[in-house]
Design a protein around this motif. Structure first.
Motif, PDB file in Angstrom:
ATOM      1  N   GLY A 237      17.591 -15.645 -26.582  1.00 34.29           N
ATOM      2  CA  GLY A 237      18.008 -14.191 -26.865  1.00 34.29           C
ATOM      3  C   GLY A 237      17.076 -13.160 -27.449  1.00 34.29           C
ATOM      4  N   ILE A 238      15.917 -13.622 -27.076  1.00 35.20           N
ATOM      5  CA  ILE A 238      14.685 -12.706 -27.610  1.00 35.20           C
ATOM      6  C   ILE A 238      14.742 -11.311 -26.577  1.00 35.20           C
ATOM      7  CG2 ILE A 238      12.277 -12.517 -27.850  1.00 35.20           C
ATOM      8  CD1 ILE A 238      12.236 -15.030 -28.768  1.00 35.20           C
ATOM      9  N   PRO A 239      14.787 -10.100 -27.019  1.00 35.76           N
ATOM     10  CA  PRO A 239      14.506  -8.900 -26.241  1.00 35.76           C
ATOM     11  C   PRO A 239      13.142  -8.906 -25.944  1.00 35.76           C
ATOM     12  CG  PRO A 239      14.773  -8.261 -28.772  1.00 35.76           C
ATOM     13  CD  PRO A 239      15.082  -9.939 -28.463  1.00 35.76           C
ATOM     14  N   TYR A 240      12.818  -8.443 -24.791  1.00 34.83           N
ATOM     15  CA  TYR A 240      11.375  -8.521 -24.158  1.00 34.83           C
ATOM     16  C   TYR A 240      11.579  -7.396 -22.937  1.00 34.83           C
ATOM     17  CZ  TYR A 240      12.554 -11.447 -20.283  1.00 34.83           C
ATOM     18  OH  TYR A 240      13.392 -11.929 -19.350  1.00 34.83           O
ATOM     19  N   ARG A 241      10.169  -6.895 -22.514  1.00 36.64           N
ATOM     20  CA  ARG A 241       9.722  -6.202 -21.423  1.00 36.64           C
ATOM     21  C   ARG A 241       8.741  -7.031 -21.026  1.00 36.64           C
ATOM     22  NH1 ARG A 241      10.605  -0.448 -21.143  1.00 36.64           N
ATOM     23  NH2 ARG A 241       9.470  -0.538 -19.201  1.00 36.64           N
ATOM     24  N   LEU A 242       8.597  -7.094 -19.595  1.00 37.98           N
ATOM     25  CA  LEU A 242       7.894  -7.950 -18.899  1.00 37.98           C
ATOM     26  C   LEU A 242       7.165  -6.642 -17.913  1.00 37.98           C
ATOM     27  CD1 LEU A 242       6.707 -10.637 -17.439  1.00 37.98           C
ATOM     28  CD2 LEU A 242       8.563 -10.155 -15.643  1.00 37.98           C
ATOM     29  N   THR A 243       5.635  -7.041 -18.078  1.00 38.30           N
ATOM     30  CA  THR A 243       4.895  -5.906 -17.508  1.00 38.30           C
ATOM     31  C   THR A 243       3.494  -6.421 -17.080  1.00 38.30           C
ATOM     32  OG1 THR A 243       3.978  -3.737 -17.876  1.00 38.30           O
ATOM     33  CG2 THR A 243       3.859  -5.299 -19.875  1.00 38.30           C
ATOM     34  N   ARG A 244       2.772  -5.581 -16.633  1.00 43.46           N
ATOM     35  CA  ARG A 244       1.427  -6.364 -15.992  1.00 43.46           C
ATOM     36  C   ARG A 244       0.254  -5.023 -16.184  1.00 43.46           C
ATOM     37  NH1 ARG A 244       1.842  -5.926  -9.352  1.00 43.46           N
ATOM     38  NH2 ARG A 244       2.177  -3.757  -9.212  1.00 43.46           N
ATOM     39  N   GLU A 245      -0.808  -5.558 -16.014  1.00 50.03           N
ATOM     40  CA  GLU A 245      -2.095  -4.658 -16.049  1.00 50.03           C
ATOM     41  C   GLU A 245      -3.045  -5.070 -14.602  1.00 50.03           C
ATOM     42  OE1 GLU A 245      -4.083  -3.856 -19.669  1.00 50.03           O
ATOM     43  OE2 GLU A 245      -2.457  -2.662 -19.986  1.00 50.03           O
ATOM     44  N   PRO A 246      -3.486  -4.083 -14.279  1.00 53.66           N
ATOM     45  CA  PRO A 246      -3.280  -2.547 -14.438  1.00 53.66           C
ATOM     46  C   PRO A 246      -1.882  -2.292 -14.094  1.00 53.66           C
ATOM     47  CG  PRO A 246      -5.360  -2.868 -13.087  1.00 53.66           C
ATOM     48  CD  PRO A 246      -4.624  -4.353 -13.235  1.00 53.66           C
ATOM     49  N   GLY A 247      -1.304  -1.563 -14.557  1.00 54.06           N
ATOM     50  CA  GLY A 247       0.250  -1.258 -14.235  1.00 54.06           C
ATOM     51  C   GLY A 247       1.040  -1.040 -15.440  1.00 54.06           C
ATOM     52  N   GLY A 248       2.366  -0.937 -15.222  1.00 53.46           N
ATOM     53  CA  GLY A 248       3.365  -1.007 -16.187  1.00 53.46           C
ATOM     54  C   GLY A 248       4.055   0.292 -16.123  1.00 53.46           C
ATOM     55  N   THR A 249       3.445   1.436 -16.092  1.00 53.99           N
ATOM     56  CA  THR A 249       3.961   2.958 -15.824  1.00 53.99           C
ATOM     57  C   THR A 249       3.569   3.355 -14.484  1.00 53.99           C
ATOM     58  OG1 THR A 249       1.910   4.206 -16.468  1.00 53.99           O
ATOM     59  CG2 THR A 249       3.013   2.963 -18.316  1.00 53.99           C
ATOM     60  N   PRO A 250       4.332   4.291 -14.083  1.00 48.32           N
ATOM     61  CA  PRO A 250       4.047   5.120 -12.894  1.00 48.32           C
ATOM     62  C   PRO A 250       2.431   5.406 -12.672  1.00 48.32           C
ATOM     63  CG  PRO A 250       6.143   5.886 -13.811  1.00 48.32           C
ATOM     64  CD  PRO A 250       5.348   5.013 -14.638  1.00 48.32           C
ATOM     65  N   LEU A 251       1.538   6.184 -13.790  1.00 49.45           N
ATOM     66  CA  LEU A 251       0.330   6.649 -13.735  1.00 49.45           C
ATOM     67  C   LEU A 251      -0.475   5.180 -13.535  1.00 49.45           C
ATOM     68  CD1 LEU A 251      -1.739   8.676 -13.735  1.00 49.45           C
ATOM     69  CD2 LEU A 251      -2.007   8.201 -16.131  1.00 49.45           C
ATOM     70  N   ALA A 252      -0.092   4.178 -14.484  1.00 50.89           N
ATOM     71  CA  ALA A 252      -0.998   2.950 -14.417  1.00 50.89           C
ATOM     72  C   ALA A 252      -0.751   2.200 -12.882  1.00 50.89           C
ATOM     73  CB  ALA A 252      -0.652   2.185 -15.622  1.00 50.89           C
ATOM     74  N   GLU A 253       0.255   2.384 -12.295  1.00 55.49           N
ATOM     75  CA  GLU A 253       0.554   1.460 -11.257  1.00 55.49           C
ATOM     76  C   GLU A 253      -0.188   2.331  -9.989  1.00 55.49           C
ATOM     77  OE1 GLU A 253       1.849  -1.256 -10.351  1.00 55.49           O
ATOM     78  OE2 GLU A 253       2.711  -1.834 -12.378  1.00 55.49           O
ATOM     79  N   ALA A 254      -0.261   3.576 -10.285  1.00 52.68           N
ATOM     80  CA  ALA A 254      -1.192   4.379  -8.968  1.00 52.68           C
ATOM     81  C   ALA A 254      -2.507   4.109  -9.106  1.00 52.68           C
ATOM     82  CB  ALA A 254      -0.890   6.011  -9.469  1.00 52.68           C
TER      83      ALA A 254
END
Ligand code: Z5A
Length: 213
Positions: A32-49
């Protein structure tokens, strides 16, 4: 409000990061832990570009200086837009790679000086460092064998030679040795279920400590 934890997953190619992420998510969901899964480079529209540019084989040649600035530009946006607000809101962030990858790939692999990386880290991350870093360690030959068996072609980084990836692995292991309280090194040469079990145990232990805080 209690701050969330930043947990990062690192390793060379074919170490199994993508493979263990599903199990990591299931562990946090079950707790029940709240979390966001993300990655690098990336994670936002600019960073994914920026990620698409950094990994695009058509961008050859890209200087080490341009490459390191691109990964840190992506990280600056990622930290400001996603990581910092998520942690402040009391959720965990589980990131497939973070700053240690820049020390490994741009520092170890490309030879970008450590003092430049240190400065960029301070500038781009606002001091947001991982609470725990799980390093999946596998020899380069084994990682490459797995990626080749998976198929799908090689991106710009994956086209580097074994010597480059040996330096990357060495840089990761040096960082882990220098910060044993933050790093957990997992032997990723073992069968995947054993690797997953170690990662899950680490997350369970972190979750137990966080719950008690
Ligand atoms: N990069 C950078 O240069 N600087 C930076 O600051 C950052 C990143 C943040 C993108 O990373 C690239 O960006 C990366 C570094 C650079 N370049 N490289 N190379 P990425 O994480 O998106 O890409 P990757 O590391 O290349 O992912 P990968 O090769 O897919 O690795 P993985 O996710 O760790 O592996 P996997 O997909 O889970 O497993 C690969 C195969 O092996 C698959 O078929 C599995 O079923 C198999 N596998 C996995 N574990 C096992 C075990 N234990 N036994 C047997 N088979 C296994």
């Amino acid at each position: 409000m209690r701050r969330g934890l930043l947990v990062t997953l690192e390793g060379g190619e074919g170490a199994g990061k993508s493979s263990v992420l599903a199990a990591a998510r299931a562990t946090l969901d079950a707790r029940g832990i709240p979390y966001r899964l993300t990655r690098e480079p990336g994670g936002t529209p600019l960073a994914e570009a920026l990620r698409a540019l950094v990994l695009d084989p058509a961008q050859l040649p890209l200087t080490p200086e341009a490459e390191v600035l691109m990964v840190f530009a992506a990280r600056a946006q990622h930290v400001a837009e996603l990581i910092r607000p998520t942690l402040a809101a009391g959720s965990w962030v589980l990131s497939d790679r973070y700053t240690d990858a820049s020390y490994a790939y741009q520092g170890g692999g490309r030879g970008v000086p450590i003092d430049a990386l240190d400065w960029l880290e301070r500038f781009a991350t606002f001091g947001v460092r991982p609470d725990r870093t799980i390093l999946l360690d596998v020899p380069v030959a084994e990682g490459r064998r797995r990626v080749d068996a998976r198929g799908g072609g090689r991106d710009r980084m994956e086209r580097e030679d074994d010597a480059f990836f040996d330096r990357v692995r060495g840089a990761y292991l040096s960082r882990a040795a220098a910060e044993p309280e933050r790093f957990r090194v997992v032997d990723a040469t073992r069968p995947l279920d054993r690797v997953i079990a170690d990662v899950v145990a680490e997350l369970e232990s972190l979750a137990a400590g966080w719950g008690a805080a």
